[in-house]
Design a protein around this motif. Structure first.
Motif, mmCIF file in Angstrom:
data_model
loop_
_atom_site.group_PDB
_atom_site.id
_atom_site.type_symbol
_atom_site.label_atom_id
_atom_site.label_comp_id
_atom_site.label_asym_id
_atom_site.label_seq_id
_atom_site.Cartn_x
_atom_site.Cartn_y
_atom_site.Cartn_z
ATOM 1 N N ALA A 51 -6.670 10.904 10.481
ATOM 2 C CA ALA A 51 -6.369 9.472 9.860
ATOM 3 C C ALA A 51 -5.020 9.346 9.465
ATOM 4 O O ALA A 51 -4.752 7.977 9.651
ATOM 5 C CB ALA A 51 -7.246 9.859 8.245
ATOM 6 N N THR A 52 -4.402 10.263 9.396
ATOM 7 C CA THR A 52 -2.755 9.873 9.228
ATOM 8 C C THR A 52 -2.225 9.328 10.507
ATOM 9 O O THR A 52 -1.520 8.409 10.526
ATOM 10 C CB THR A 52 -2.243 11.369 9.041
ATOM 11 N N ILE A 57 -0.638 4.331 13.630
ATOM 12 C CA ILE A 57 -1.026 3.333 14.810
ATOM 13 C C ILE A 57 -1.096 1.811 14.201
ATOM 14 O O ILE A 57 -0.686 0.851 14.769
ATOM 15 C CB ILE A 57 -1.745 3.818 15.619
ATOM 16 N N ALA A 58 -2.122 1.888 13.203
ATOM 17 C CA ALA A 58 -2.394 0.663 12.701
ATOM 18 C C ALA A 58 -1.609 -0.047 11.335
ATOM 19 O O ALA A 58 -1.720 -1.060 10.801
ATOM 20 C CB ALA A 58 -3.833 0.587 11.963
ATOM 21 N N GLY A 59 -0.468 0.810 11.143
ATOM 22 C CA GLY A 59 0.308 0.347 9.933
ATOM 23 C C GLY A 59 -0.096 0.447 8.668
ATOM 24 O O GLY A 59 0.207 -0.154 7.854
ATOM 25 N N LEU A 60 -1.031 1.452 8.477
ATOM 26 C CA LEU A 60 -1.631 1.709 7.222
ATOM 27 C C LEU A 60 -1.413 3.079 6.619
ATOM 28 O O LEU A 60 -0.895 4.153 7.403
ATOM 29 C CB LEU A 60 -3.091 1.538 7.169
ATOM 30 N N SER A 61 -1.481 3.424 5.252
ATOM 31 C CA SER A 61 -1.367 4.680 4.711
ATOM 32 C C SER A 61 -2.870 5.484 5.176
ATOM 33 O O SER A 61 -3.695 4.803 5.750
ATOM 34 C CB SER A 61 -1.451 4.606 3.335
ATOM 35 N N ALA A 62 -2.490 6.803 5.059
ATOM 36 C CA ALA A 62 -3.843 7.780 5.535
ATOM 37 C C ALA A 62 -4.873 7.396 4.918
ATOM 38 O O ALA A 62 -6.178 7.288 5.261
ATOM 39 C CB ALA A 62 -3.350 9.185 5.531
ATOM 40 N N SER A 63 -4.991 7.245 3.309
ATOM 41 C CA SER A 63 -6.217 6.610 2.715
ATOM 42 C C SER A 63 -6.505 5.472 2.873
ATOM 43 O O SER A 63 -7.803 5.512 3.143
ATOM 44 C CB SER A 63 -5.620 6.757 1.051
ATOM 45 N N SER A 66 -8.207 6.062 6.258
ATOM 46 C CA SER A 66 -9.861 6.887 6.196
ATOM 47 C C SER A 66 -10.858 5.943 5.855
ATOM 48 O O SER A 66 -11.952 6.003 6.175
ATOM 49 C CB SER A 66 -9.201 7.777 5.107
ATOM 50 N N TYR A 67 -10.792 4.845 4.765
ATOM 51 C CA TYR A 67 -11.801 3.985 4.573
ATOM 52 C C TYR A 67 -12.278 3.256 5.742
ATOM 53 O O TYR A 67 -13.473 2.996 5.945
ATOM 54 C CB TYR A 67 -11.095 2.852 3.606
ATOM 55 N N HIS A 68 -11.288 2.528 6.558
ATOM 56 C CA HIS A 68 -11.857 2.047 7.808
ATOM 57 C C HIS A 68 -12.470 3.041 8.970
ATOM 58 O O HIS A 68 -13.450 2.494 9.543
ATOM 59 C CB HIS A 68 -10.437 1.520 8.581
ATOM 60 N N LEU A 69 -11.943 4.235 8.937
ATOM 61 C CA LEU A 69 -12.768 5.195 9.871
ATOM 62 C C LEU A 69 -14.286 5.453 9.225
ATOM 63 O O LEU A 69 -15.053 5.832 10.120
ATOM 64 C CB LEU A 69 -11.758 6.233 9.885
#
Length: 209
Positions: A51-52, A57-63, A66-69
């Protein structure tokens, strides 16, 4: 896109050699998000990412990633990979060899499909223009290998389906491998194909006499 009966449930997890088929409009809509599409290319290209790493890659935090995944996991699009064995964060991987949209509810899924297609075309356009604009030695060496073409034809539905099936078969034969598995002179290549009817009245130049 061939019609198929939709159960309203998440698709069954595909075997490694099968594509993930999206039939539920909600699954199609779930995929049509820029952060999710940003990592779909990587995961379905054979990479296994945490997730990290996906977040980077997406320019987001790991948390946030994780929501999107987890949202993609709900619809059988991605899944957890095997444990690393050293206690590190478990990576994510694609749940199949590719993605296919096969909705039985065209009207219900139209909005989600439109967003998904628009995002994909945006990425294709950006990649293509970036490559054309490059004026370096590597781009010149690939000149004969890069193909950009389009044409308008009068086809029956069956002829169009046959062409689409043949193109899909060719793409399916392309080896799925990571950067570590690729030959030394390999380069990431986007392979795109489409067989799309032109809406009536939008292409008067090809009207039959």
């Amino acid at each position: 896109m061939a019609a198929a009966r939709s159960s309203g449930k998440a698709p069954r997890a595909a075997r490694p050699t099968d594509p993930v088929v999206l039939r539920d409009p909600r699954a199609i809509k779930a995929l049509a998000h820029p952060a999710r599409l940003a990592v779909i290319d990587e995961l379905f290209g054979g990479r296994k990412l945490t997730a990290t790493e996906c977040g980077e890659i997406a320019g987001l935090s790991a948390s946030a990633m994780s929501y999107h995944l987890r949202a993609l996991e709900k619809w059988g699009i991605v899944r957890r990979s095997a444990t690393t064995g050293d206690g590190r964060e478990r990576p994510w991987e694609a749940a199949g060899t590719g993605l296919m949209v096969d909705s039985a509810e065209p009207r219900a899924s139209a909005a989600g499909e439109a967003i998904l297609v628009a995002r994909q075309l945006d990425r294709q356009r950006a990649d293509t223009l970036a490559w054309i604009s490059a004026q370096d030695e590597k781009s010149a060496s690939w000149y004969d290998s890069a193909v950009i073409g389009s044409g308008v034809f009068w086809l029956s539905r069956e002829e169009a389906k046959q062409i689409g099936d043949r193109l899909s078969e060719i793409v399916a034969q392309i080896p799925r491998r990571t950067a570590a598995e690729a030959p030394a002179d390999a380069h990431r290549v986007r392979v795109s194909h489409s067989v799309v009817p032109i809406p009536a009245g939008q292409d008067q130049s090809t009207e039959q006499a």
